[in-house]
Design a protein around this motif. Sequence first.
Motif, PDB file in Angstrom:
ATOM      1  N   PRO A  33      -8.593  10.551   3.192  1.00 24.88           N
ATOM      2  CA  PRO A  33      -7.283  10.341   2.544  1.00 24.88           C
ATOM      3  C   PRO A  33      -7.453   9.725   1.153  1.00 24.88           C
ATOM      4  O   PRO A  33      -8.295   8.865   0.950  1.00 24.88           O
ATOM      5  N   SER A  34      -6.613  10.181   0.203  1.00 27.49           N
ATOM      6  CA  SER A  34      -6.663   9.669  -1.172  1.00 27.49           C
ATOM      7  C   SER A  34      -5.256   9.623  -1.754  1.00 27.49           C
ATOM      8  O   SER A  34      -4.421  10.498  -1.461  1.00 27.49           O
ATOM      9  N   LEU A  35      -5.017   8.614  -2.591  1.00 24.17           N
ATOM     10  CA  LEU A  35      -3.754   8.513  -3.316  1.00 24.17           C
ATOM     11  C   LEU A  35      -3.841   9.400  -4.553  1.00 24.17           C
ATOM     12  O   LEU A  35      -4.724   9.228  -5.394  1.00 24.17           O
ATOM     13  N   ILE A  36      -2.923  10.344  -4.664  1.00 21.30           N
ATOM     14  CA  ILE A  36      -2.923  11.284  -5.786  1.00 21.30           C
ATOM     15  C   ILE A  36      -1.920  10.867  -6.858  1.00 21.30           C
ATOM     16  O   ILE A  36      -2.197  10.937  -8.056  1.00 21.30           O
ATOM     17  N   TYR A  37      -0.758  10.437  -6.430  1.00 22.67           N
ATOM     18  CA  TYR A  37       0.292  10.051  -7.385  1.00 22.67           C
ATOM     19  C   TYR A  37       0.976   8.792  -6.883  1.00 22.67           C
ATOM     20  O   TYR A  37       1.369   8.710  -5.717  1.00 22.67           O
ATOM     21  N   GLU A  38       1.089   7.797  -7.754  1.00 20.92           N
ATOM     22  CA  GLU A  38       1.743   6.543  -7.391  1.00 20.92           C
ATOM     23  C   GLU A  38       3.105   6.472  -8.050  1.00 20.92           C
ATOM     24  O   GLU A  38       3.220   6.618  -9.274  1.00 20.92           O
ATOM     25  N   GLU A  39       4.122   6.267  -7.241  1.00 24.07           N
ATOM     26  CA  GLU A  39       5.496   6.204  -7.735  1.00 24.07           C
ATOM     27  C   GLU A  39       5.689   4.999  -8.639  1.00 24.07           C
ATOM     28  O   GLU A  39       4.969   4.003  -8.551  1.00 24.07           O
ATOM     29  N   THR A  40       6.679   5.110  -9.512  1.00 27.65           N
ATOM     30  CA  THR A  40       7.045   3.991 -10.378  1.00 27.65           C
ATOM     31  C   THR A  40       7.311   2.744  -9.548  1.00 27.65           C
ATOM     32  O   THR A  40       7.837   2.820  -8.444  1.00 27.65           O
ATOM     33  N   SER A  59       0.809  -1.218   0.000  1.00 26.25           N
ATOM     34  CA  SER A  59       0.000   0.000   0.000  1.00 26.25           C
ATOM     35  C   SER A  59       0.839   1.263   0.000  1.00 26.25           C
ATOM     36  O   SER A  59       0.529   2.216  -0.708  1.00 26.25           O
ATOM     37  N   PHE A  60       1.884   1.290   0.804  1.00 31.21           N
ATOM     38  CA  PHE A  60       2.646   2.513   0.978  1.00 31.21           C
ATOM     39  C   PHE A  60       4.060   2.335   0.432  1.00 31.21           C
ATOM     40  O   PHE A  60       4.816   1.504   0.916  1.00 31.21           O
ATOM     41  N   SER A  61       4.396   3.130  -0.570  1.00 32.58           N
ATOM     42  CA  SER A  61       5.723   3.072  -1.169  1.00 32.58           C
ATOM     43  C   SER A  61       6.339   4.455  -1.173  1.00 32.58           C
ATOM     44  O   SER A  61       5.630   5.469  -1.321  1.00 32.58           O
ATOM     45  N   VAL A  62       7.645   4.488  -1.022  1.00 29.51           N
ATOM     46  CA  VAL A  62       8.369   5.757  -1.057  1.00 29.51           C
ATOM     47  C   VAL A  62       8.108   6.448  -2.393  1.00 29.51           C
ATOM     48  O   VAL A  62       8.227   5.849  -3.453  1.00 29.51           O
ATOM     49  N   GLY A  63       7.739   7.730  -2.332  1.00 28.91           N
ATOM     50  CA  GLY A  63       7.457   8.502  -3.542  1.00 28.91           C
ATOM     51  C   GLY A  63       5.986   8.724  -3.806  1.00 28.91           C
ATOM     52  O   GLY A  63       5.612   9.625  -4.563  1.00 28.91           O
ATOM     53  N   ASN A  64       5.099   7.911  -3.185  1.00 31.74           N
ATOM     54  CA  ASN A  64       3.664   8.109  -3.364  1.00 31.74           C
ATOM     55  C   ASN A  64       3.219   9.437  -2.752  1.00 31.74           C
ATOM     56  O   ASN A  64       3.686   9.815  -1.671  1.00 31.74           O
ATOM     57  N   ILE A  65       2.307  10.146  -3.425  1.00 37.81           N
ATOM     58  CA  ILE A  65       1.779  11.411  -2.933  1.00 37.81           C
ATOM     59  C   ILE A  65       0.308  11.210  -2.549  1.00 37.81           C
ATOM     60  O   ILE A  65      -0.467  10.629  -3.322  1.00 37.81           O
ATOM     61  N   TYR A  66      -0.049  11.680  -1.355  1.00 39.16           N
ATOM     62  CA  TYR A  66      -1.402  11.510  -0.829  1.00 39.16           C
ATOM     63  C   TYR A  66      -2.008  12.864  -0.456  1.00 39.16           C
ATOM     64  O   TYR A  66      -1.294  13.795  -0.055  1.00 39.16           O
ATOM     65  N   ASN A  78      -6.564  19.715   5.426  1.00 31.78           N
ATOM     66  CA  ASN A  78      -6.089  18.885   4.331  1.00 31.78           C
ATOM     67  C   ASN A  78      -4.653  19.277   4.004  1.00 31.78           C
ATOM     68  O   ASN A  78      -4.290  20.458   4.065  1.00 31.78           O
ATOM     69  N   VAL A  79      -3.839  18.299   3.636  1.00 38.25           N
ATOM     70  CA  VAL A  79      -2.445  18.578   3.311  1.00 38.25           C
ATOM     71  C   VAL A  79      -1.950  17.572   2.275  1.00 38.25           C
ATOM     72  O   VAL A  79      -2.307  16.393   2.338  1.00 38.25           O
ATOM     73  N   LEU A  80      -1.192  18.054   1.312  1.00 41.35           N
ATOM     74  CA  LEU A  80      -0.558  17.175   0.323  1.00 41.35           C
ATOM     75  C   LEU A  80       0.780  16.718   0.879  1.00 41.35           C
ATOM     76  O   LEU A  80       1.615  17.550   1.250  1.00 41.35           O
ATOM     77  N   VAL A  81       0.989  15.407   0.921  1.00 43.30           N
ATOM     78  CA  VAL A  81       2.214  14.871   1.514  1.00 43.30           C
ATOM     79  C   VAL A  81       2.749  13.750   0.639  1.00 43.30           C
ATOM     80  O   VAL A  81       2.018  13.148  -0.157  1.00 43.30           O
ATOM     81  N   GLN A  82       4.047  13.480   0.804  1.00 43.78           N
ATOM     82  CA  GLN A  82       4.719  12.420   0.047  1.00 43.78           C
ATOM     83  C   GLN A  82       5.485  11.529   1.013  1.00 43.78           C
ATOM     84  O   GLN A  82       6.100  12.016   1.972  1.00 43.78           O
ATOM     85  N   ILE A  83       5.451  10.221   0.781  1.00 42.47           N
ATOM     86  CA  ILE A  83       6.146   9.280   1.662  1.00 42.47           C
ATOM     87  C   ILE A  83       7.645   9.302   1.372  1.00 42.47           C
ATOM     88  O   ILE A  83       8.060   9.183   0.218  1.00 42.47           O
ATOM     89  N   VAL A  84       8.444   9.481   2.419  1.00 41.59           N
ATOM     90  CA  VAL A  84       9.902   9.428   2.276  1.00 41.59           C
ATOM     91  C   VAL A  84      10.491   8.218   2.993  1.00 41.59           C
ATOM     92  O   VAL A  84      11.649   7.862   2.771  1.00 41.59           O
ATOM     93  N   LYS A  85       9.701   7.573   3.859  1.00 41.81           N
ATOM     94  CA  LYS A  85      10.163   6.365   4.536  1.00 41.81           C
ATOM     95  C   LYS A  85       8.962   5.467   4.783  1.00 41.81           C
ATOM     96  O   LYS A  85       7.949   5.901   5.324  1.00 41.81           O
ATOM     97  N   GLU A  86       9.094   4.203   4.364  1.00 43.96           N
ATOM     98  CA  GLU A  86       7.992   3.259   4.525  1.00 43.96           C
ATOM     99  C   GLU A  86       7.778   2.898   5.997  1.00 43.96           C
ATOM    100  O   GLU A  86       8.670   3.114   6.826  1.00 43.96           O
ATOM    101  N   PRO A  87       6.598   2.342   6.340  1.00 43.99           N
ATOM    102  CA  PRO A  87       6.388   1.893   7.726  1.00 43.99           C
ATOM    103  C   PRO A  87       7.440   0.876   8.135  1.00 43.99           C
ATOM    104  O   PRO A  87       7.763  -0.036   7.372  1.00 43.99           O
TER     105      PRO A  87
END
Length: 518
Positions: free
Chosen positions: A225-232, A35-42, A121-130
Amino acid sequence: MISELVIDVQPQIISIAVLEDKNLVEFRKEVRDLSFSVGNIYLGRVKKMMPGLNAAFVDIGGEKGAFLHYRDLGGNINSLNTFLKKVFSEKRIPPIGKFLCSSAEVAKDISITDILKQGDNVLVQIVKEPIATKGPRLTSELSIVGRCLIVIPFGDRVSISLKIQSDKERIRLKQLVCSIKPKNFSVIVRTSAKGKQASELDKELKILVKRWNDNIVKLINSKSPSLIYEETGRVLALLRDNFDSSFEHIYINDENMFNEVRDYLSLIDPQKSNIVKLYKGEFPIFDNFVITKQLKSKFGKIITLKNGAYLVIEHTEAMYVIDVNSGNRLALTANTNQEDVIVDVNMSAAEEIAKQLRLRDMGGIIVIDFIDMYEQVNRQKLYDSMCNFMAKDRAKHHVFPLSKVGLMEITRKRIRPALDFNAMETCSVPLGKGTIKPSIFFTDMLDEKIKIVVKKMGVKEFSLHIHPYVAAFVKKGFFSLNMKWKIKYSVGIRIIPDQSLEILGYKFFNKKKEGINI
């Protein structure tokens, strides 16, 4: 050096192995429904403010709140918040090129509560996985990563990778990117851009900007919460970040992934698209390329070195602890200067440890207990060598000099959970319990024991007692293992099946039927 990529695609997991001159140097396992990968934007919602930590927990759809620290808000947070409010109020995406970005920098001495409130509401990007009990770590400085460039919306800067050391090349790249950069986008020029022409960088820049524009429109109809951009995917991300001219072959055992990788390679390096091969062999792809055997030898708790020394790797809650042991090396070299032997063991251990950190993707604090050395010049030599061995590691790290008690500390940035691979096998003996060492290495270990009996003990005729199943394997075929050992060591060796032994048990006896202790 020849690099190869081997990809094993299974229904639930994709395993990725990087080989350098046939030696395994990197290994990744990707769960296909991760579900959660580095680079995904939510698009997230602030769930809880933590003024004491100067941080906030953000709901991005997981069981645990994701962590957003004040330092990770980024300098563009005011522009980003204004952009979000405009999108939700007008129900449209304002062109970022015409958007009036805030020039005000976020002060370093204020609280996160001055920027965000609970429920925002805030746009955020994952930099470290759980990792373990911790949720994902976030940043509000969003970025879209390409092979040569990184695009950061709501900014207006151009930065050049510090690894590009030529002043002339840095100036050329900065002038080039400034001339093609769209308004209100910052660009980071990666090391891979070195020597690239304007047309190549312009093409990638347009692709990255289009990727941002195509995904940000999801905001209009999204609720947090919503996934906006999914990293490669991790396979393509590994290619994007690591691919260079040293890659000679890419083997994949799945046709869909084969087509995906070939198409991506055609985009980033058309001349290399023919190196992608679809594997259709009879044996499992990792067995065919001797990867399974390397995995079992490199992921155990105890790692044996070629010179007889070995490492013991322990993982605690706070850190990794690695103990360097000389094994029988010091006992077998009694007539040699002990300091020289210790230096040799420590050097080989340092090289293997650097490989292990990269292979297992170990992170956090690593403490290494090297064998004590008395001369300062040797301690400095070991530190310099470790720094050189770690230079190949792309993860951010820092190596500290040896302490007075011979401990070396290394910090290494971790963005994903450290890789765990079970190198032990279940005991196959009836009524047997627990685990045993991998059977794939048993004959290799017997070869080492025979070498000691012949070379170090000088025994030329002896018998080897092993389990009947193993004996049948050793004696199978005309040019059997038994025959190979006789020719290799020029000895008289008899293989005796012994039902009293465990499946991986063995005993050596001389021609007088006296036991040989090794």
